[in-house]
Design a protein around this motif. Structure first.
Motif, PDB file in Angstrom:
ATOM      1  N   TYR A 273       0.810  -1.218   0.000  1.00  0.00           N
ATOM      2  CA  TYR A 273       0.000   0.000   0.000  1.00  0.00           C
ATOM      3  C   TYR A 273       0.843   1.268   0.000  1.00  0.00           C
ATOM      4  O   TYR A 273       0.337   2.354   0.288  1.00  0.00           O
ATOM      5  CB  TYR A 273      -1.008  -0.054   1.151  1.00  0.00           C
ATOM      6  CG  TYR A 273      -2.044  -1.096   0.809  1.00  0.00           C
ATOM      7  CD1 TYR A 273      -3.132  -0.773   0.014  1.00  0.00           C
ATOM      8  CD2 TYR A 273      -1.871  -2.418   1.186  1.00  0.00           C
ATOM      9  CE1 TYR A 273      -4.049  -1.739  -0.365  1.00  0.00           C
ATOM     10  CE2 TYR A 273      -2.781  -3.392   0.807  1.00  0.00           C
ATOM     11  CZ  TYR A 273      -3.866  -3.046   0.029  1.00  0.00           C
ATOM     12  OH  TYR A 273      -4.767  -3.998  -0.369  1.00  0.00           O
ATOM     13  N   LEU A 274       2.109   1.117  -0.379  1.00  0.00           N
ATOM     14  CA  LEU A 274       2.882   2.302  -0.750  1.00  0.00           C
ATOM     15  C   LEU A 274       2.336   2.900  -2.045  1.00  0.00           C
ATOM     16  O   LEU A 274       2.797   3.957  -2.498  1.00  0.00           O
ATOM     17  CB  LEU A 274       4.357   1.945  -0.927  1.00  0.00           C
ATOM     18  CG  LEU A 274       5.139   1.738   0.370  1.00  0.00           C
ATOM     19  CD1 LEU A 274       6.569   1.292   0.063  1.00  0.00           C
ATOM     20  CD2 LEU A 274       5.160   3.024   1.193  1.00  0.00           C
ATOM     21  N   THR A 275       1.353   2.212  -2.644  1.00  0.00           N
ATOM     22  CA  THR A 275       0.643   2.780  -3.793  1.00  0.00           C
ATOM     23  C   THR A 275       0.088   4.171  -3.487  1.00  0.00           C
ATOM     24  O   THR A 275      -0.088   4.981  -4.396  1.00  0.00           O
ATOM     25  CB  THR A 275      -0.522   1.860  -4.198  1.00  0.00           C
ATOM     26  OG1 THR A 275      -1.283   1.523  -3.033  1.00  0.00           O
ATOM     27  CG2 THR A 275      -0.013   0.581  -4.841  1.00  0.00           C
ATOM     28  N   VAL A 276      -0.171   4.438  -2.210  1.00  0.00           N
ATOM     29  CA  VAL A 276      -0.690   5.759  -1.823  1.00  0.00           C
ATOM     30  C   VAL A 276       0.284   6.859  -2.220  1.00  0.00           C
ATOM     31  O   VAL A 276      -0.126   7.955  -2.629  1.00  0.00           O
ATOM     32  CB  VAL A 276      -0.971   5.798  -0.306  1.00  0.00           C
ATOM     33  CG1 VAL A 276      -1.335   7.200   0.142  1.00  0.00           C
ATOM     34  CG2 VAL A 276      -2.089   4.828   0.054  1.00  0.00           C
ATOM     35  N   VAL A 277       1.586   6.574  -2.111  1.00  0.00           N
ATOM     36  CA  VAL A 277       2.601   7.564  -2.499  1.00  0.00           C
ATOM     37  C   VAL A 277       2.415   7.947  -3.961  1.00  0.00           C
ATOM     38  O   VAL A 277       2.436   9.129  -4.333  1.00  0.00           O
ATOM     39  CB  VAL A 277       4.017   6.999  -2.269  1.00  0.00           C
ATOM     40  CG1 VAL A 277       5.067   7.982  -2.798  1.00  0.00           C
ATOM     41  CG2 VAL A 277       4.240   6.715  -0.790  1.00  0.00           C
ATOM     42  N   ALA A 278       2.210   6.929  -4.807  1.00  0.00           N
ATOM     43  CA  ALA A 278       2.019   7.189  -6.233  1.00  0.00           C
ATOM     44  C   ALA A 278       0.722   7.956  -6.489  1.00  0.00           C
ATOM     45  O   ALA A 278       0.678   8.851  -7.338  1.00  0.00           O
ATOM     46  CB  ALA A 278       2.015   5.872  -6.997  1.00  0.00           C
ATOM     47  N   LEU A 279      -0.322   7.601  -5.774  1.00  0.00           N
ATOM     48  CA  LEU A 279      -1.610   8.270  -5.970  1.00  0.00           C
ATOM     49  C   LEU A 279      -1.515   9.759  -5.668  1.00  0.00           C
ATOM     50  O   LEU A 279      -2.138  10.584  -6.338  1.00  0.00           O
ATOM     51  CB  LEU A 279      -2.678   7.622  -5.088  1.00  0.00           C
ATOM     52  CG  LEU A 279      -3.126   6.221  -5.524  1.00  0.00           C
ATOM     53  CD1 LEU A 279      -3.969   5.570  -4.433  1.00  0.00           C
ATOM     54  CD2 LEU A 279      -3.915   6.290  -6.827  1.00  0.00           C
ATOM     55  N   LEU A 280      -0.715  10.113  -4.669  1.00  0.00           N
ATOM     56  CA  LEU A 280      -0.533  11.526  -4.339  1.00  0.00           C
ATOM     57  C   LEU A 280       0.204  12.265  -5.450  1.00  0.00           C
ATOM     58  O   LEU A 280       0.040  13.478  -5.612  1.00  0.00           O
ATOM     59  CB  LEU A 280       0.240  11.652  -3.026  1.00  0.00           C
ATOM     60  CG  LEU A 280      -0.498  11.171  -1.761  1.00  0.00           C
ATOM     61  CD1 LEU A 280       0.464  11.149  -0.573  1.00  0.00           C
ATOM     62  CD2 LEU A 280      -1.693  12.063  -1.454  1.00  0.00           C
ATOM     63  N   LEU A 281       1.019  11.530  -6.211  1.00  0.00           N
ATOM     64  CA  LEU A 281       1.825  12.159  -7.259  1.00  0.00           C
ATOM     65  C   LEU A 281       1.139  12.171  -8.616  1.00  0.00           C
ATOM     66  O   LEU A 281       1.634  12.798  -9.557  1.00  0.00           O
ATOM     67  CB  LEU A 281       3.167  11.416  -7.386  1.00  0.00           C
ATOM     68  CG  LEU A 281       4.101  11.495  -6.175  1.00  0.00           C
ATOM     69  CD1 LEU A 281       5.305  10.585  -6.381  1.00  0.00           C
ATOM     70  CD2 LEU A 281       4.561  12.934  -5.950  1.00  0.00           C
ATOM     71  N   ILE A 282       0.006  11.482  -8.741  1.00  0.00           N
ATOM     72  CA  ILE A 282      -0.646  11.359 -10.048  1.00  0.00           C
ATOM     73  C   ILE A 282      -0.986  12.714 -10.672  1.00  0.00           C
ATOM     74  O   ILE A 282      -0.744  12.921 -11.871  1.00  0.00           O
ATOM     75  CB  ILE A 282      -1.887  10.448  -9.955  1.00  0.00           C
ATOM     76  CG1 ILE A 282      -1.435   8.985  -9.985  1.00  0.00           C
ATOM     77  CG2 ILE A 282      -2.866  10.705 -11.102  1.00  0.00           C
ATOM     78  CD1 ILE A 282      -2.544   7.985  -9.852  1.00  0.00           C
ATOM     79  N   PRO A 283      -1.570  13.678  -9.917  1.00  0.00           N
ATOM     80  CA  PRO A 283      -1.851  14.971 -10.567  1.00  0.00           C
ATOM     81  C   PRO A 283      -0.613  15.611 -11.189  1.00  0.00           C
ATOM     82  O   PRO A 283      -0.689  16.184 -12.277  1.00  0.00           O
ATOM     83  CB  PRO A 283      -2.408  15.814  -9.412  1.00  0.00           C
ATOM     84  CG  PRO A 283      -3.012  14.825  -8.479  1.00  0.00           C
ATOM     85  CD  PRO A 283      -2.089  13.633  -8.534  1.00  0.00           C
ATOM     86  N   PHE A 284       0.545  15.493 -10.519  1.00  0.00           N
ATOM     87  CA  PHE A 284       1.791  16.041 -11.066  1.00  0.00           C
ATOM     88  C   PHE A 284       2.189  15.319 -12.345  1.00  0.00           C
ATOM     89  O   PHE A 284       2.516  15.946 -13.366  1.00  0.00           O
ATOM     90  CB  PHE A 284       2.909  15.932 -10.027  1.00  0.00           C
ATOM     91  CG  PHE A 284       4.278  16.197 -10.590  1.00  0.00           C
ATOM     92  CD1 PHE A 284       4.706  17.498 -10.831  1.00  0.00           C
ATOM     93  CD2 PHE A 284       5.139  15.142 -10.889  1.00  0.00           C
ATOM     94  CE1 PHE A 284       5.973  17.741 -11.357  1.00  0.00           C
ATOM     95  CE2 PHE A 284       6.396  15.382 -11.422  1.00  0.00           C
ATOM     96  CZ  PHE A 284       6.815  16.691 -11.654  1.00  0.00           C
ATOM     97  N   PHE A 285       2.154  13.983 -12.309  1.00  0.00           N
ATOM     98  CA  PHE A 285       2.596  13.209 -13.469  1.00  0.00           C
ATOM     99  C   PHE A 285       1.641  13.363 -14.658  1.00  0.00           C
ATOM    100  O   PHE A 285       2.082  13.431 -15.809  1.00  0.00           O
ATOM    101  CB  PHE A 285       2.726  11.731 -13.104  1.00  0.00           C
ATOM    102  CG  PHE A 285       3.960  11.398 -12.317  1.00  0.00           C
ATOM    103  CD1 PHE A 285       5.219  11.713 -12.805  1.00  0.00           C
ATOM    104  CD2 PHE A 285       3.869  10.777 -11.083  1.00  0.00           C
ATOM    105  CE1 PHE A 285       6.366  11.409 -12.083  1.00  0.00           C
ATOM    106  CE2 PHE A 285       5.003  10.464 -10.354  1.00  0.00           C
ATOM    107  CZ  PHE A 285       6.264  10.785 -10.850  1.00  0.00           C
ATOM    108  N   THR A 286       0.332  13.399 -14.391  1.00  0.00           N
ATOM    109  CA  THR A 286      -0.611  13.514 -15.511  1.00  0.00           C
ATOM    110  C   THR A 286      -0.506  14.880 -16.198  1.00  0.00           C
ATOM    111  O   THR A 286      -0.682  14.981 -17.410  1.00  0.00           O
ATOM    112  CB  THR A 286      -2.060  13.270 -15.054  1.00  0.00           C
ATOM    113  OG1 THR A 286      -2.376  14.126 -13.950  1.00  0.00           O
ATOM    114  CG2 THR A 286      -2.269  11.824 -14.658  1.00  0.00           C
TER     115      THR A 286
END
Length: 454
Positions: A273-286
């Motif tokens: 569930y370190l996936t949460v880290v990626a989810l927080l970064l999605i707006p930046f990456f998209t």
């Protein structure tokens, strides 16, 4: 002026909590049901594999029916939100029933597993498809959809984290040596927590109408809305959920037998569930790479994580295992949110191409992909156990069983992700979508926003 909505934070959080509730039950099934069937209820791994495939295939078929029904739902509360209220109690109850162990014959246990799993899948369909299908009605802004979906997935990960990390300790606590009782009571606790979260989502989310579309879309007309970008996301979603299921349900076996450390199962589950880290970064990456580019980045990181885990297996390095699981989880975290939000873009594209907007049908079709992927993943993992001659509750396993578990946990994900990485090269909608929205606005005219809340 045509309004581009921003979704209020109260609504975002309420929408996300519905997926927390959903995952309290869904992740319990996707992660622990195989272990429950083989090691607690006493059903053979090969039989369970066939059960998972058949039931998920039937379950996936009901998604199309659900989409058809949802497109025809018209209430004072809207099309989608009422299902949170109507289905929350049946969903929770059926979750508990699926984890009961009635005293039955071997054949009776199989029939019980089939019937309860089918009913639970049907309830999940009628509460989860509306949750996904209402996204285009929450905002008409693609970036806003990415952000809302990312927040939803963060809350979904919270539900999954709770289940993954605390299930086995709770089973031990409630069961006190009796795993059957422990699983039943743990599932009951999760169901009790889930119900008010669904009711909260019903009360605090809003459906908005942006385009002049038919209230009811005939099935024949709705079929015209299917399109190539939708098909690409469909296949990608099927592959992702194949990986999600086979990786989740193999974790207990992989850590317990390939590393001989059952005590670290909750740690490995938590690292997922370190996936949460990626989810927080999605707006930046998209904003930087677009939806497709961000998904491809996540796939590459996920493959790297699996390869690190492979190195950890032949070096017997627990720290390296943790690193591999963590890296892979961050990569995987960039994918599911976009699979949901990009479907919304393909719905816009389908209307642009065909003149037909069929939210429920196209979302149910994409959910069919998820269910079918889960069915294949669940079956493949169970069949690999049977192929490797896995022995339930054994102190150790044969070399063939260990190889089968390793293939399920590492190599199935690597192969599947590699194929999706290639497929996504043919997805061209990212750059077209702003033009599509502008043309839909012009075609449909400026419409007064209609909201459905109370």
């Amino acid at each position: 002026m045509f309004k581009v909505d921003q979704v209020p934070w109260k609504e975002r959080i309420s929408y996300g909590l519905a997926d927390t509730a959903s995952n309290l039950i869904f992740v319990m099934v996707s992660t622990y049901l195989l272990y429950f069937y083989t090691d607690v209820f006493g059903i053979g791994a090969g039989v369970v594999g066939t059960l998972f495939l058949i039931v998920r295939f039937l379950d996936a078929g009901t998604d199309l029916l659900a989409g058809y029904v949802i497109d025809r739902t018209n209430t004072k509360w809207g099309k989608f939100r009422p299902y949170f209220l109507w289905m929350c109690l049946p969903f929770a109850i059926l979750g508990v029933i699926a984890f009961l162990t009635p005293d039955l014959s071997a054949e009776g246990k199989i029939w019980y597993a089939y019937s309860t799993y089918i009913l639970l899948g049907l309830a999940y369909t009628f509460i989860n498809i509306p949750l996904s299908a209402m996204l285009p009605s929450m905002s008409n802004n693609p970036q806003e959809r990415h952000e809302v979906t990312s927040i939803r997935l963060i809350f979904a990960q919270i539900g999954g984290f709770i289940v993954s990390v605390f299930t086995l300790p709770l089973v031990s606590f409630f069961g006190d040596g009796n795993e059957a009782r422990g699983f039943a009571l743990t599932m009951t606790l999760f169901g009790i927590i889930a119900i008010p979260m669904f009711i909260n989502a019903f009360k605090n989310t809003t459906e908005r109408q942006y385009y002049k579309t038919q209230e009811v879309v005939p099935l024949k007309e709705g079929m015209k809305a299917f399109n190539l970008p939708w098909l690409i996301i469909f296949i990608s979603k099927m592959a992702f959920f194949f990986i999600f299921i086979i990786r989740n349900q193999s974790t207990v076996y992989f850590v317990q037998y390939n590393f001989g450390r059952q005590d670290i199962v909750p740690i490995v589950m938590g690292l997922n569930y370190l996936t949460v880290v990626a989810l927080l970064l999605i707006p930046f990456f998209t904003k930087r790479f677009g939806g497709k580019g961000t998904m491809q980045l996540g796939i590459i990181i996920g493959i790297i994580g699996s390869l690190i885990i492979y190195v950890a297996t032949f070096t017997s390095s627990i720290p390296l295992l943790y690193v591999g699981v963590g890296v892979g989880s961050i990569g995987l975290g960039l994918i599911p949110s976009l699979l949901f939000s990009l479907i919304a873009d393909t719905i816009d594209y389908g209307e642009w191409k065909s003149g037909v907007r069929a939210n429920g049908l196209l979302y149910s079709g994409s959910t069919f992909a998820a269910k079918f992927g889960m069915g294949i993943g669940g079956a493949a993992g169970a069949w690999m156990l049977a192929f490797g001659n896995y022995v339930p509750n054994a102190e150790s396993q044969s070399a063939s069983a260990l190889s089968a578990i390793e293939f399920s946990y590492i190599w199935f994900p690597v192969i599947s992700f590699s194929l999706v990485l290639i497929l996504l090269q043919f997805y061209k909608l990212d750059k077209m979508h702003p033009q599509i929205v502008a043309e839909l606005r012009e075609r449909n005219g400026e419409v007064e926003e209609v909201t459905t809340k109370n």
